[in-house]
Design a protein around this motif. Sequence first.
Motif, PDB file in Angstrom:
ATOM      1  N   HIS A 428      25.921  -1.572 -45.829  1.00  0.00           N
ATOM      2  CA  HIS A 428      25.169  -2.788 -45.502  1.00  0.00           C
ATOM      3  C   HIS A 428      26.099  -3.999 -45.525  1.00  0.00           C
ATOM      4  CE1 HIS A 428      25.364  -2.852 -49.895  1.00  0.00           C
ATOM      5  NE2 HIS A 428      25.076  -4.140 -49.856  1.00  0.00           N
ATOM      6  N   GLN A 429      25.590  -5.103 -45.047  1.00  0.00           N
ATOM      7  CA  GLN A 429      26.331  -6.379 -45.084  1.00  0.00           C
ATOM      8  C   GLN A 429      25.692  -7.205 -46.191  1.00  0.00           C
ATOM      9  OE1 GLN A 429      28.755  -7.237 -42.600  1.00  0.00           O
ATOM     10  NE2 GLN A 429      29.237  -8.973 -43.932  1.00  0.00           N
ATOM     11  N   ARG A 430      26.440  -7.516 -47.225  1.00  0.00           N
ATOM     12  CA  ARG A 430      25.832  -8.190 -48.387  1.00  0.00           C
ATOM     13  C   ARG A 430      25.523  -9.660 -48.094  1.00  0.00           C
ATOM     14  NH1 ARG A 430      25.675  -6.574 -53.801  1.00  0.00           N
ATOM     15  NH2 ARG A 430      24.919  -8.246 -55.129  1.00  0.00           N
ATOM     16  N   ARG A 431      26.464 -10.344 -47.453  1.00  0.00           N
ATOM     17  CA  ARG A 431      26.294 -11.787 -47.194  1.00  0.00           C
ATOM     18  C   ARG A 431      25.827 -12.003 -45.764  1.00  0.00           C
ATOM     19  NH1 ARG A 431      25.697 -12.924 -51.677  1.00  0.00           N
ATOM     20  NH2 ARG A 431      27.280 -12.804 -53.286  1.00  0.00           N
ATOM     21  N   VAL A 432      24.627 -12.508 -45.611  1.00  0.00           N
ATOM     22  CA  VAL A 432      24.058 -12.784 -44.283  1.00  0.00           C
ATOM     23  C   VAL A 432      23.557 -14.219 -44.290  1.00  0.00           C
ATOM     24  CG1 VAL A 432      22.182 -12.157 -42.692  1.00  0.00           C
ATOM     25  CG2 VAL A 432      23.404 -10.367 -43.919  1.00  0.00           C
ATOM     26  N   PRO A 433      23.856 -15.030 -43.247  1.00  0.00           N
ATOM     27  CA  PRO A 433      23.363 -16.412 -43.229  1.00  0.00           C
ATOM     28  C   PRO A 433      21.843 -16.461 -43.375  1.00  0.00           C
ATOM     29  CG  PRO A 433      24.923 -16.054 -41.446  1.00  0.00           C
ATOM     30  CD  PRO A 433      24.659 -14.715 -42.056  1.00  0.00           C
ATOM     31  N   LEU A 434      21.374 -17.334 -44.252  1.00  0.00           N
ATOM     32  CA  LEU A 434      19.939 -17.472 -44.506  1.00  0.00           C
ATOM     33  C   LEU A 434      19.473 -18.846 -44.040  1.00  0.00           C
ATOM     34  CD1 LEU A 434      17.349 -16.274 -45.932  1.00  0.00           C
ATOM     35  CD2 LEU A 434      18.051 -17.583 -47.946  1.00  0.00           C
ATOM     36  N   GLY A 435      18.476 -18.841 -43.155  1.00  0.00           N
ATOM     37  CA  GLY A 435      17.913 -20.102 -42.661  1.00  0.00           C
ATOM     38  C   GLY A 435      16.427 -20.149 -42.906  1.00  0.00           C
ATOM     39  N   ILE A 436      15.872 -21.342 -42.760  1.00  0.00           N
ATOM     40  CA  ILE A 436      14.415 -21.472 -42.929  1.00  0.00           C
ATOM     41  C   ILE A 436      13.827 -22.169 -41.714  1.00  0.00           C
ATOM     42  CG2 ILE A 436      14.438 -21.500 -45.454  1.00  0.00           C
ATOM     43  CD1 ILE A 436      14.140 -24.600 -45.256  1.00  0.00           C
ATOM     44  N   MET A 437      12.555 -21.839 -41.449  1.00  0.00           N
ATOM     45  CA  MET A 437      11.856 -22.540 -40.379  1.00  0.00           C
ATOM     46  C   MET A 437      11.295 -23.841 -40.942  1.00  0.00           C
ATOM     47  SD  MET A 437      10.034 -19.790 -37.899  1.00  0.00           S
ATOM     48  CE  MET A 437       9.703 -21.034 -36.675  1.00  0.00           C
ATOM     49  N   ILE A 438      11.507 -24.901 -40.189  1.00  0.00           N
ATOM     50  CA  ILE A 438      10.905 -26.191 -40.557  1.00  0.00           C
ATOM     51  C   ILE A 438       9.660 -26.313 -39.691  1.00  0.00           C
ATOM     52  CG2 ILE A 438      11.219 -28.702 -40.648  1.00  0.00           C
ATOM     53  CD1 ILE A 438      13.167 -27.379 -42.535  1.00  0.00           C
ATOM     54  N   GLU A 439       8.512 -25.984 -40.290  1.00  0.00           N
ATOM     55  CA  GLU A 439       7.264 -26.029 -39.527  1.00  0.00           C
ATOM     56  C   GLU A 439       6.117 -26.599 -40.359  1.00  0.00           C
ATOM     57  OE1 GLU A 439       6.320 -21.984 -38.355  1.00  0.00           O
ATOM     58  OE2 GLU A 439       7.198 -21.197 -40.187  1.00  0.00           O
ATOM     59  N   VAL A 440       6.404 -26.880 -41.635  1.00  0.00           N
ATOM     60  CA  VAL A 440       5.413 -27.510 -42.515  1.00  0.00           C
ATOM     61  C   VAL A 440       5.936 -28.912 -42.821  1.00  0.00           C
ATOM     62  CG1 VAL A 440       4.268 -27.342 -44.762  1.00  0.00           C
ATOM     63  CG2 VAL A 440       4.844 -25.265 -43.505  1.00  0.00           C
ATOM     64  N   PRO A 441       5.095 -29.958 -42.700  1.00  0.00           N
ATOM     65  CA  PRO A 441       5.602 -31.323 -42.944  1.00  0.00           C
ATOM     66  C   PRO A 441       6.311 -31.501 -44.284  1.00  0.00           C
ATOM     67  CG  PRO A 441       3.457 -31.435 -41.896  1.00  0.00           C
ATOM     68  CD  PRO A 441       3.714 -29.982 -42.197  1.00  0.00           C
ATOM     69  N   SER A 442       5.855 -30.785 -45.339  1.00  0.00           N
ATOM     70  CA  SER A 442       6.530 -30.938 -46.646  1.00  0.00           C
ATOM     71  C   SER A 442       7.988 -30.495 -46.558  1.00  0.00           C
ATOM     72  CB  SER A 442       5.799 -30.151 -47.733  1.00  0.00           C
ATOM     73  OG  SER A 442       5.832 -28.761 -47.460  1.00  0.00           O
ATOM     74  N   ALA A 443       8.263 -29.451 -45.768  1.00  0.00           N
ATOM     75  CA  ALA A 443       9.651 -28.981 -45.607  1.00  0.00           C
ATOM     76  C   ALA A 443      10.459 -29.999 -44.805  1.00  0.00           C
ATOM     77  CB  ALA A 443       9.674 -27.623 -44.914  1.00  0.00           C
ATOM     78  N   ALA A 444       9.837 -30.586 -43.775  1.00  0.00           N
ATOM     79  CA  ALA A 444      10.546 -31.595 -42.972  1.00  0.00           C
ATOM     80  C   ALA A 444      10.904 -32.796 -43.841  1.00  0.00           C
ATOM     81  CB  ALA A 444       9.668 -32.032 -41.797  1.00  0.00           C
ATOM     82  N   ILE A 445       9.972 -33.222 -44.681  1.00  0.00           N
ATOM     83  CA  ILE A 445      10.205 -34.396 -45.543  1.00  0.00           C
ATOM     84  C   ILE A 445      11.263 -34.080 -46.596  1.00  0.00           C
ATOM     85  CG2 ILE A 445       9.094 -35.888 -47.276  1.00  0.00           C
ATOM     86  CD1 ILE A 445       6.473 -35.486 -45.471  1.00  0.00           C
ATOM     87  N   MET A 446      11.282 -32.821 -47.078  1.00  0.00           N
ATOM     88  CA  MET A 446      12.246 -32.401 -48.109  1.00  0.00           C
ATOM     89  C   MET A 446      13.524 -31.804 -47.509  1.00  0.00           C
ATOM     90  SD  MET A 446      11.153 -33.024 -51.163  1.00  0.00           S
ATOM     91  CE  MET A 446      12.017 -31.858 -52.229  1.00  0.00           C
ATOM     92  N   ALA A 447      13.749 -32.024 -46.210  1.00  0.00           N
ATOM     93  CA  ALA A 447      14.902 -31.397 -45.531  1.00  0.00           C
ATOM     94  C   ALA A 447      16.209 -31.684 -46.264  1.00  0.00           C
ATOM     95  CB  ALA A 447      14.975 -31.879 -44.086  1.00  0.00           C
ATOM     96  N   ASP A 448      16.347 -32.883 -46.816  1.00  0.00           N
ATOM     97  CA  ASP A 448      17.565 -33.279 -47.528  1.00  0.00           C
ATOM     98  C   ASP A 448      17.867 -32.326 -48.684  1.00  0.00           C
ATOM     99  OD1 ASP A 448      19.305 -35.528 -47.036  1.00  0.00           O
ATOM    100  OD2 ASP A 448      19.029 -35.940 -49.174  1.00  0.00           O
TER     101      ASP A 448
END
Length: 590
Positions: A428-448
């Motif tokens: 397996h590949q241990r390190r894989v880039p992890l991203g998140i979807m920004i689709e909830v306003p709380s996540a957009a506001i906390m993007a920083d």
Amino acid sequence: MTEQASREIVLHGIGGSPGICIGKAYLVDKDGVDVVPKYAVCQTKLEAEKKRFKVAVKKAIDELHAIIKETSAELRENAKILETHVVLLKDKMLYGRTIDTIDKEHINAEWALRKVVLAIKPLFEGMDDPYLRDRAEDVGNVCERIMKHLTGSAGVSIRTIDKRVILVAQDLSPAETSQIQLERVMGFVTDRGGRASHTSIIARSLEIPAVLGLEKATSTIRNDDIIVVDGTAGVVVVNPSEETLAQAETRKIEFENRRAFYARSGHLPAKTRDGIELTVMGNIEMPEEVVAVKDRGGDGIGLYRTEFQYLARQDFPSEDELYEHYKDVLDVMPGQPVTIRTLDINGDKAMAHNSDIEENPVLGLRAIRYCLKKPEVFITQLRAILRAAQHGQVRILVPMISKIEEVQQTRRLLEKAAESLKKEGFRHQRRVPLGIMIEVPSAAIMADALAREVDFFSIGTNDLIQYTMAIDRGNRHVAYLYSPLHPAVLRLLKHVTEAGARHNVPVFMCGEMAGESIYVPILLGLGIKELSVNAQAIPLIKSAVRAVDVEQARQFVDRLLQQTTIAQIEKLLETTYGDLKNNHHHIWER
């Protein structure tokens, strides 16, 4: 022909597949299957009634297997859908419940099936994701097929059509669309369905025009009426005037020339006039779609929705099953990124083996919330992704994040998955880039703050707009509020892209907004690095990128953000970049 019969009528629906066709209507009659009898069955005849139902299901399964066998190579994806229907026919939720209902309520098979389907369909229709919401269609199609055998109705055979026509139907099931022969069927029109329905997906894969959701098509259009179908504008003209026919013919030629041009230019890089290259990738639901992304010049997969493998089955897919699906996609995209989104459904609603009902699934236990509540399901998927990652460039994308703790929990489970694979000796590949979807306003506001926890952001505009505006985008009464150009939405996008830039976290977009060429200058001006769209839109979006100067786009976005109404923003966009529109201008308004 009377004056009334020959008068031009314009019907407005949903553009399911772009393009224009002109021809004679061919009405597909469902043969009265909707009329379901109800009668009591006495105790001594219950076993015979259950057997009658089982025989009808067996005939339906045999019929589907025969259609799958005959399905042409272009419609491999459709065969996959039909295989899902075979699974649904055997499913406990439908099959088992119907038999139980016959038994307990002493009623005939038709009425029992109808009752069960009326209970199941809302589970899907309550889903937020339009793709999953339209899976209610699958339940309806399967029910119709069984019903046809119970009632002895003849049904439809599109395969026997022997002239050039445009199909007009209340709806077309995947089994019916499988029978479409391109030399006979120019396009189709339906009363029901939406952009994410199977009918629409198949029309786009066949590249024939389709307009769906017309409501009154079958009651307005008659056999052999001349109709114009504009799948780009979502308009059907019945009995067109000479002038309308001439305009339609001109637009048809323009569209086909432009499609040919874009197809030829799809493999060219999406480089702006001032030399900045943008990555344009494809959104897919199923492994088979990856070929279309590659053929149209996609730079990778920006969104692989993995839900399809979990639906309409009584158990969860195994790790090996998931691994094989992911590996199939990676094998077709060597050296290019493949972004696998983790399970994004409301488990209690979309899976046959889970029957709790939530009052408001859009705001309920869905996506990452469901996965964290069912860590064993989540870890199985994460293990499959890490195993597949050794075969290519995998990125993991987590949907519906609304707080930092969810990202931290996901990281811990990812670590746990990697540890267990190592212990068991799986490559397996241990390190894989992890991203998140920004689709909830709380996540957009906390993007920083979230930017410190992840490797990339991917903006899902469909949900972000819905949650920001507090609307159900499937509700036609409030659909007018759904606009990517609302100043609040644009300000949120600006906030997210600035947070990403400050923390050196690239910001991508995979929502519907990314697939409209008129929005390209805004997205470039905001600093978005990568767009992911449906396969058909890739050449068009690349072409729009090549027409834009990024520095000018940045200045334009600054002006745009000073506006306070959608009307002001639309006007400014139209006057500055109106020529980039996906040719959505309507010639049918009178």
